[in-house]
Design a protein around this motif. Sequence first.
Motif, PDB file in Angstrom:
ATOM      1  N   ALA A 107       0.805  -1.219   0.000  1.00 51.34           N
ATOM      2  CA  ALA A 107       0.000   0.000   0.000  1.00 51.34           C
ATOM      3  C   ALA A 107       0.838   1.269   0.000  1.00 51.34           C
ATOM      4  N   THR A 108       2.164   1.137   0.153  1.00 49.92           N
ATOM      5  CA  THR A 108       3.049   2.303   0.167  1.00 49.92           C
ATOM      6  C   THR A 108       3.578   2.628  -1.213  1.00 49.92           C
ATOM      7  N   ALA A 109       3.529   1.660  -2.125  1.00 49.02           N
ATOM      8  CA  ALA A 109       4.215   1.781  -3.409  1.00 49.02           C
ATOM      9  C   ALA A 109       3.757   2.998  -4.215  1.00 49.02           C
ATOM     10  N   HIS A 110       2.468   3.396  -4.083  1.00 48.17           N
ATOM     11  CA  HIS A 110       1.960   4.505  -4.896  1.00 48.17           C
ATOM     12  C   HIS A 110       2.510   5.862  -4.466  1.00 48.17           C
ATOM     13  N   LEU A 111       3.189   5.910  -3.314  1.00 44.98           N
ATOM     14  CA  LEU A 111       3.663   7.181  -2.792  1.00 44.98           C
ATOM     15  C   LEU A 111       5.026   7.595  -3.333  1.00 44.98           C
ATOM     16  N   SER A 112       5.802   6.650  -3.846  1.00 49.88           N
ATOM     17  CA  SER A 112       7.141   6.986  -4.316  1.00 49.88           C
ATOM     18  C   SER A 112       7.639   5.923  -5.283  1.00 49.88           C
ATOM     19  N   ASP A 113       8.387   6.359  -6.286  1.00 50.10           N
ATOM     20  CA  ASP A 113       8.980   5.421  -7.242  1.00 50.10           C
ATOM     21  C   ASP A 113      10.365   4.953  -6.800  1.00 50.10           C
ATOM     22  N   SER A 114      10.862   5.479  -5.671  1.00 48.77           N
ATOM     23  CA  SER A 114      12.225   5.163  -5.250  1.00 48.77           C
ATOM     24  C   SER A 114      12.273   4.145  -4.115  1.00 48.77           C
ATOM     25  N   LEU A 115      11.130   3.607  -3.720  1.00 50.62           N
ATOM     26  CA  LEU A 115      11.105   2.606  -2.656  1.00 50.62           C
ATOM     27  C   LEU A 115      11.492   1.234  -3.197  1.00 50.62           C
ATOM     28  N   PRO A 116      12.032   0.349  -2.368  1.00 47.94           N
ATOM     29  CA  PRO A 116      12.345  -1.003  -2.842  1.00 47.94           C
ATOM     30  C   PRO A 116      11.083  -1.774  -3.201  1.00 47.94           C
ATOM     31  N   ASP A 117      11.251  -2.787  -4.025  1.00 48.02           N
ATOM     32  CA  ASP A 117      10.131  -3.610  -4.460  1.00 48.02           C
ATOM     33  C   ASP A 117       9.472  -4.279  -3.262  1.00 48.02           C
ATOM     34  N   THR A 118       8.158  -4.207  -3.197  1.00 49.33           N
ATOM     35  CA  THR A 118       7.452  -4.719  -2.022  1.00 49.33           C
ATOM     36  C   THR A 118       7.590  -6.239  -1.868  1.00 49.33           C
ATOM     37  N   ALA A 119       7.705  -6.954  -2.969  1.00 46.57           N
ATOM     38  CA  ALA A 119       7.892  -8.404  -2.875  1.00 46.57           C
ATOM     39  C   ALA A 119       9.234  -8.730  -2.231  1.00 46.57           C
ATOM     40  N   VAL A 120      10.261  -7.949  -2.561  1.00 46.30           N
ATOM     41  CA  VAL A 120      11.576  -8.137  -1.946  1.00 46.30           C
ATOM     42  C   VAL A 120      11.510  -7.828  -0.456  1.00 46.30           C
ATOM     43  N   VAL A 121      10.832  -6.744  -0.114  1.00 51.02           N
ATOM     44  CA  VAL A 121      10.712  -6.347   1.291  1.00 51.02           C
ATOM     45  C   VAL A 121      10.034  -7.448   2.097  1.00 51.02           C
ATOM     46  N   ALA A 122       8.946  -7.983   1.568  1.00 50.75           N
ATOM     47  CA  ALA A 122       8.242  -9.057   2.265  1.00 50.75           C
ATOM     48  C   ALA A 122       9.134 -10.283   2.429  1.00 50.75           C
ATOM     49  N   GLN A 123       9.882 -10.602   1.392  1.00 47.60           N
ATOM     50  CA  GLN A 123      10.742 -11.789   1.443  1.00 47.60           C
ATOM     51  C   GLN A 123      11.809 -11.662   2.524  1.00 47.60           C
ATOM     52  N   VAL A 124      12.532 -10.542   2.562  1.00 42.81           N
ATOM     53  CA  VAL A 124      13.670 -10.439   3.477  1.00 42.81           C
ATOM     54  C   VAL A 124      13.227 -10.219   4.922  1.00 42.81           C
ATOM     55  N   ASN A 125      11.968  -9.851   5.125  1.00 44.82           N
ATOM     56  CA  ASN A 125      11.457  -9.725   6.486  1.00 44.82           C
ATOM     57  C   ASN A 125      10.947 -11.037   7.056  1.00 44.82           C
ATOM     58  N   SER A 126      10.872 -12.058   6.249  1.00 46.16           N
ATOM     59  CA  SER A 126      10.411 -13.360   6.730  1.00 46.16           C
ATOM     60  C   SER A 126      11.483 -14.020   7.593  1.00 46.16           C
ATOM     61  N   LYS A 127      11.060 -14.614   8.699  1.00 49.87           N
ATOM     62  CA  LYS A 127      12.003 -15.359   9.535  1.00 49.87           C
ATOM     63  C   LYS A 127      12.551 -16.580   8.795  1.00 49.87           C
ATOM     64  N   THR A 128      11.831 -17.057   7.813  1.00 54.31           N
ATOM     65  CA  THR A 128      12.339 -18.152   6.992  1.00 54.31           C
ATOM     66  C   THR A 128      13.577 -17.704   6.227  1.00 54.31           C
ATOM     67  N   TRP A 129      13.526 -16.476   5.692  1.00 52.11           N
ATOM     68  CA  TRP A 129      14.667 -15.943   4.923  1.00 52.11           C
ATOM     69  C   TRP A 129      15.864 -15.703   5.832  1.00 52.11           C
ATOM     70  N   SER A 130      15.641 -15.074   6.975  1.00 50.72           N
ATOM     71  CA  SER A 130      16.761 -14.794   7.874  1.00 50.72           C
ATOM     72  C   SER A 130      17.340 -16.086   8.453  1.00 50.72           C
ATOM     73  N   ASN A 131      16.495 -17.084   8.690  1.00 50.98           N
ATOM     74  CA  ASN A 131      16.991 -18.363   9.197  1.00 50.98           C
ATOM     75  C   ASN A 131      17.863 -19.060   8.157  1.00 50.98           C
ATOM     76  N   ALA A 132      17.444 -18.973   6.882  1.00 48.95           N
ATOM     77  CA  ALA A 132      18.250 -19.564   5.811  1.00 48.95           C
ATOM     78  C   ALA A 132      19.593 -18.851   5.678  1.00 48.95           C
ATOM     79  N   LEU A 133      19.584 -17.526   5.836  1.00 48.58           N
ATOM     80  CA  LEU A 133      20.831 -16.774   5.765  1.00 48.58           C
ATOM     81  C   LEU A 133      21.756 -17.171   6.915  1.00 48.58           C
ATOM     82  N   ALA A 134      21.213 -17.313   8.120  1.00 51.31           N
ATOM     83  CA  ALA A 134      22.022 -17.737   9.273  1.00 51.31           C
ATOM     84  C   ALA A 134      22.628 -19.115   9.026  1.00 51.31           C
TER      85      ALA A 134
END
Length: 402
Positions: A107-134
């Motif tokens: 819902a933030t994407a319409h406010l600016s063209d310089s924000l990171p891709d929302t799909a990427v943001v959702a992915q890296v905030n997942s504990k599954t992603w951070s656990n895999a990185l660890a």
Amino acid sequence: MSSARLGTFDAEKWWRPADLATLPAISRAGSDDAVATMDELLAGFCSPDDRLITRRPMAGAVRDGLAAAGITFEHVAVDGPHEPFERNVSRDLVTGYDVEPYAVLPATAHLSDSLPDTAVVAQVNSKTWSNALAADLDLPGTGTVVRSVAELSEVVSRHRSAVVKDPYGVSGRAALVVESPGVLRAIERTLTRQGKRIELVVQEKYDVRRDFSAHVRISPDGTWHHRGIQVMTNRGLRHMGSSPATSDFVEFLADRGYHDVVASVAEALAQAGYHGPAGVDSMMLRDGTLVPLLEINARHSLGLLSLVLNERAATHGLAAHFTQLELNVPAGGGIADLCGALTRYTGGEREGVLVLNGSTLTAPGGRVYFALISQHPDALRQHLLDAVAAAGMSVRGVAHAA
């Protein structure tokens, strides 16, 4: 460039895939209302030319206290029928500003063209992603991702005490400690009944001596810089406050290679396509084990707010200790009563309590956040509790919660 600051604090709710099964709910009275009005905490990040956009008006007592401490900004209140709140904000309100959301949502994407891709943001905030990185970094404290009830039961059985986490849970919400067969059976029944996709992270329940977090800022070009380290006060799995790390502790962590891990996390986030603020939650266990990567918050955070407030206070030789209270409020009471009973921080070398939010505080009660501005905050903690009593209020739960 000046910034427009806004955002929904329960960001994980909007990143979470709709097809995921949920853990049994832990009821917290009034928690949704408290989270909905936390956006005024973003005032603590503001510079004088910034625009703060919140869903509710801010109380004069809160704004006056912030201004006395040197925190000023333009304020706009935008309420509306949509959730998350960002859907009610027009692009016109942020034109000419660098958009700095608490967290980047679809819902933030319409406010600016310089924000990171929302799909990427959702992915890296997942504990599954951070656990895999660890796991990729071969770090201690890595959990196990389970994708079925049978897997959950098998992995939990390996631990005397386990924590089962929703990949998009936050601050103890959607995380359950499993120390008995009965709790495990309740989780199994809830998951089976929903018939949805299962994705959970199971970790050992650690014997923690100290929780802390590192904060970085990643630029769109992939470069990054380290902001600092905050020591956290947690109650159970819930964040209660933050304070600046001592120089001795920072040096100790450097000797243990902690900064190298933070660098690896920042580089991984940049490679995934994320840019903006990020926090790395970490732990020191009582047996001396360092768990350098527990979770990643690729967004603003209360720890980062505490760090920024401490940077302000440090210019006067003071420190900021971030804390919160759950208050019982009598009929007719509100934030002005509490502010009036406090010795407030007015900048310079004078110590005091900075009230950070609470504009909507009313009977029967709610949550308020504070910064205790002092190198030695214990006296201010007692002053805060005395002011609560003088305002006719009381602290919910343990009186020393501050």
